[in-house]
Design an enzyme around this catalytic site. Sequence first.
Site, short mmCIF file in Angstrom:
data_model
loop_
_atom_site.label_atom_id
_atom_site.label_comp_id
_atom_site.label_asym_id
_atom_site.label_seq_id
_atom_site.Cartn_x
_atom_site.Cartn_y
_atom_site.Cartn_z
N CYS B 86 0.97 -1.25 0.01
CA CYS B 86 -0.08 -0.08 -0.04
C CYS B 86 0.93 1.22 0.01
O CYS B 86 0.37 2.24 -0.22
CB CYS B 86 -0.96 0.02 1.29
SG CYS B 86 -1.80 -1.70 1.38
N HIS B 335 -9.10 3.92 -1.44
CA HIS B 335 -7.70 3.19 -1.23
C HIS B 335 -7.40 2.40 -2.61
O HIS B 335 -7.38 1.36 -2.35
CB HIS B 335 -7.54 2.47 -0.18
CG HIS B 335 -6.14 2.02 0.43
ND1 HIS B 335 -5.03 2.69 -0.20
CD2 HIS B 335 -5.90 0.94 0.91
CE1 HIS B 335 -3.93 1.83 0.09
NE2 HIS B 335 -4.30 0.89 0.88
#
Lengths: 390, 390
Positions: B86, B335
């Site tokens: 991420c 996200h």
Amino acid sequence: MSNVYVVGAGQTAFGAFPDESYRSLFADAYREALDSVAGDLPPDAIDEAVVGTLGVGGRQLGLSAPAVTEHVGLHGVPASRVENACAAGGFAVRQGVQAIESGMADVVLAGGVEVMTDASADTTKYWLGVSGETEWERLTGTTFSGVYAQMARAYLDQYDATTEDLARVAVKNHANGAQNPKAHLDFACSLADATDAPPVADPLNLYHCCPTSDGAAVVLLAGGDVVGEYTDDRVRVAGVGAGSDRVGLADRDSYTSISASREAGQQAYEMAGIGSDDLDFAEVHDCFAIAELLAYEDLGFCDPGDANRLLREGLTDRDGDLPVNTSGGLKSKGHPIGATGTGQIVEAFDQLTGQAGSRQLDDPTCGLTHNVGGSGGGAVVHVLEREAGR
Amino acid sequence: MSNVYVVGAGQTAFGAFPDESYRSLFADAYREALDSVAGDLPPDAIDEAVVGTLGVGGRQLGLSAPAVTEHVGLHGVPASRVENACAAGGFAVRQGVQAIESGMADVVLAGGVEVMTDASADTTKYWLGVSGETEWERLTGTTFSGVYAQMARAYLDQYDATTEDLARVAVKNHANGAQNPKAHLDFACSLADATDAPPVADPLNLYHCCPTSDGAAVVLLAGGDVVGEYTDDRVRVAGVGAGSDRVGLADRDSYTSISASREAGQQAYEMAGIGSDDLDFAEVHDCFAIAELLAYEDLGFCDPGDANRLLREGLTDRDGDLPVNTSGGLKSKGHPIGATGTGQIVEAFDQLTGQAGSRQLDDPTCGLTHNVGGSGGGAVVHVLEREAGR
């Protein structure tokens, strides 16, 4: 020239190692790299780690850099993965050079690792396929063998070359790999063996194709300000170059030249202040035999269409004017995707520091490494020079 | 301080876009980034491209950097992928800074892209899972929600904090995201909504978790020697920091602090020559609500255990002393793995150049971005400063 030096380099054997993991392989290469430093490089001197891997098989896809660096005790150190398909390892070294040249690191670990042989043939085909062009190659059933076969066919049509010239790449590289205890296919082969092998993708046969391998390679880089603390062997990364091109072969200007390699080579020569005539040896990306011929031409070793002459006259043999792939190359040494580009630097380091065993060249001072992603979507070239006074 | 500037920044909306591809999203973000440059940046000025992506779903795993750069006409430019789960996008920006600081590039495109919503829940779970720890987390059935739930449970046990404090993160970030036309979940929510939501992994409920999204973000970086050619807006990358830690939570020193964030923050503050008191705003990695509380403490916004006070007193609201996640954060803005870290830089650029619309802060000059890989295996922090005289 860059102000970055290779101070250590280690590599596992390349091959099929069902009892090893990507972590254990990385650790073995790391330990060998540390041991190879002429002086002493304490692990806590390492400021940053860059790891090249494709992650074939999907065992660890994200965070694969900290996953291997933590395994060797380097947690805390900034660690990131660089991927450019088969050029992942070469680009990891380039990023390491940038990290040091930026002033943000003094010592960088640039590594590469891949575990491929525990995956099924279908899985491996999928993982390699999704590293190529999607719409016009993978989804139409074209594998990398098929793409390089198209490049080979175009080359044979365009120039005075034959499938025997392709076989000569295998004969030369297997002869070198037979002298390399870390080679995956560590046996010599005859021209007849390499000519009469089973077809893979016409005109390429089995001996025109590299194997898939497991393995890891680690290079330790240090900036000029600190290199003297760790070693008196001065192997400088004199030049670095990189380029890209359209990922799909059909979108490119040529089937018989890889523009990313040409661009990468020119940048690296310019940065190093040398030409191809100054090279004592080269490690080039011979995933398929045709790729080695294209590399000779794209890197300026000869004019377009003239690569077959270099092979026929033995000029790139280990005892020739410009030995190419003394390690055995991808063809014989093996091709664990992420480790290939860093492994080329290991061979160059070993040759320049006189540690190449029975395949050692006679006092070389300047070598080149050339690593290609996919069928030429990306390429990276390094020029390494041993400095006088070693 | 680095001598690198953000000269342009663009981002697609984050959300579920079944009619878009990773290439079309990247192209949209790229065009917006070019358009955002105050002056004129011709595409052929771009020397290098770095792209952060995890490649969720496996549509393009290798060569994904040249696969997107060729689509916007940048073939030929060295392009490589950086991955740190991420934190891929944030590490891509950091690598772009290194490329410029190394002298090997003047202008760098640092981008991020991810397409997640076309994959099945099982596929997404797999792809996120293989970005975490394997032996003790994924193979035992622990998802990222489960890992962060353990961190949340430890935090609630250790400090005077409640699940209502976790819900306050959602309320604040949704309030901000409702002002962001590019947010995935662009609606406000009440404390009751965010407290009484369905459970995901105790103590985390649905409002304590960010969505999975599609999207892309592109940042254009230029060195100090050339920045004046392209813009009079001087947004400097004043500080950069990165750290790593053990990939698996159980192997770490603490469940209630992410050492990689601490290390990255300290490096970035030191390089920028500032402290957390000098910040006018921050974008922090709130993949789960607990992560935002930990970020406050790891980045020095408050003492350990005191994050809940900042939330209760509204100090990190948009009209508070230190607004955090004015974009809506991962929780509301969304996200899309690889695009998240570059998207944070986009928000910071927009705030510093007065382009943040209805969520614009009052003349901020210094902001921080914080991007975490996995549950803390890696982290990267940037400090951006608008220079006087704009």
